[in-house]
Motif scaffolding. Structure first.
Motif, short mmCIF file in Angstrom:
data_model
loop_
_atom_site.label_atom_id
_atom_site.label_comp_id
_atom_site.label_asym_id
_atom_site.label_seq_id
_atom_site.Cartn_x
_atom_site.Cartn_y
_atom_site.Cartn_z
N LEU A 1 27.56 -22.74 -44.46
CA LEU A 1 26.45 -22.60 -45.40
C LEU A 1 26.05 -21.13 -45.53
O LEU A 1 25.93 -20.60 -46.64
CB LEU A 1 25.25 -23.43 -44.94
N TYR A 2 25.86 -20.45 -44.41
CA TYR A 2 25.43 -19.06 -44.43
C TYR A 2 26.51 -18.14 -45.00
O TYR A 2 26.21 -17.17 -45.70
CB TYR A 2 24.99 -18.61 -43.04
N SER A 3 27.76 -18.44 -44.71
CA SER A 3 28.86 -17.65 -45.28
C SER A 3 28.89 -17.78 -46.80
O SER A 3 29.08 -16.80 -47.52
CB SER A 3 30.20 -18.10 -44.69
N LEU B 1 28.63 -11.21 -44.00
CA LEU B 1 28.07 -11.88 -42.83
C LEU B 1 29.01 -11.65 -41.67
O LEU B 1 30.20 -11.95 -41.74
CB LEU B 1 27.93 -13.38 -43.10
N GLN B 2 28.48 -11.08 -40.61
CA GLN B 2 29.27 -10.85 -39.41
C GLN B 2 28.64 -11.66 -38.30
O GLN B 2 27.46 -11.52 -37.99
CB GLN B 2 29.27 -9.37 -39.04
N VAL B 3 29.42 -12.56 -37.69
CA VAL B 3 28.93 -13.39 -36.60
C VAL B 3 29.09 -12.61 -35.30
O VAL B 3 30.18 -12.14 -34.97
CB VAL B 3 29.71 -14.72 -36.52
N VAL B 4 27.98 -12.47 -34.58
CA VAL B 4 27.98 -11.74 -33.31
C VAL B 4 27.45 -12.69 -32.24
O VAL B 4 26.38 -13.27 -32.40
CB VAL B 4 27.08 -10.49 -33.40
N ARG B 5 28.19 -12.84 -31.19
CA ARG B 5 27.76 -13.70 -30.08
C ARG B 5 27.40 -12.80 -28.90
O ARG B 5 28.22 -12.05 -28.41
CB ARG B 5 28.86 -14.68 -29.71
N ILE C 1 20.11 -6.29 -35.69
CA ILE C 1 20.47 -7.63 -36.15
C ILE C 1 19.45 -8.05 -37.21
O ILE C 1 18.25 -7.93 -37.00
CB ILE C 1 20.50 -8.62 -34.98
N ASP C 2 19.95 -8.55 -38.34
CA ASP C 2 19.08 -8.90 -39.46
C ASP C 2 18.74 -10.39 -39.55
O ASP C 2 17.75 -10.75 -40.17
CB ASP C 2 19.75 -8.52 -40.79
#
Length: 86
Positions: free
Chosen positions: A3-5, A15-19, A34-35
């Motif tokens: 959804l977010y992508s 969109l960059q996913v950071v864990r 981080i936004d």
């Protein structure tokens, strides 16, 4: 995450996913590194550094308990129990 992508793509953003551990995420939100954090739960303290908006997605409170405790089916089942909210 799809959804977010899709939303990011439609508004011409990336969109960059950071864990990371939660405390690092919190510091990243406070510093502006981080936004966006989709699982962030509202509280007054966090409004000092994060803007919350209604996203239209359904949500409800969730409770966790030890497996050996009786099943909770309603708020009435919590009578006499100690609750910790976070």
């Amino acid at each position: 995450m799809e959804l977010y992508s899709e939303v990011a793509k439609r508004i011409n953003c990336s969109l960059q996913v950071v864990r990371k551990p939660k405390n690092r995420i919190l510091r990243g939100l406070q510093s502006g590194e981080i936004d966006f954090y989709p699982g962030f739960v509202f509280n007054e303290e966090r409004t000092k550094y994060v803007f919350f908006i209604r996203n239209g997605l359904p949500s409800k409170p969730v409770g966790l308990s030890r497996i050996e405790l009786p099943e909770v089916n309603s708020y009435y089942d919590l009578k006499g129990k100690t609750l910790q909210l976070s």
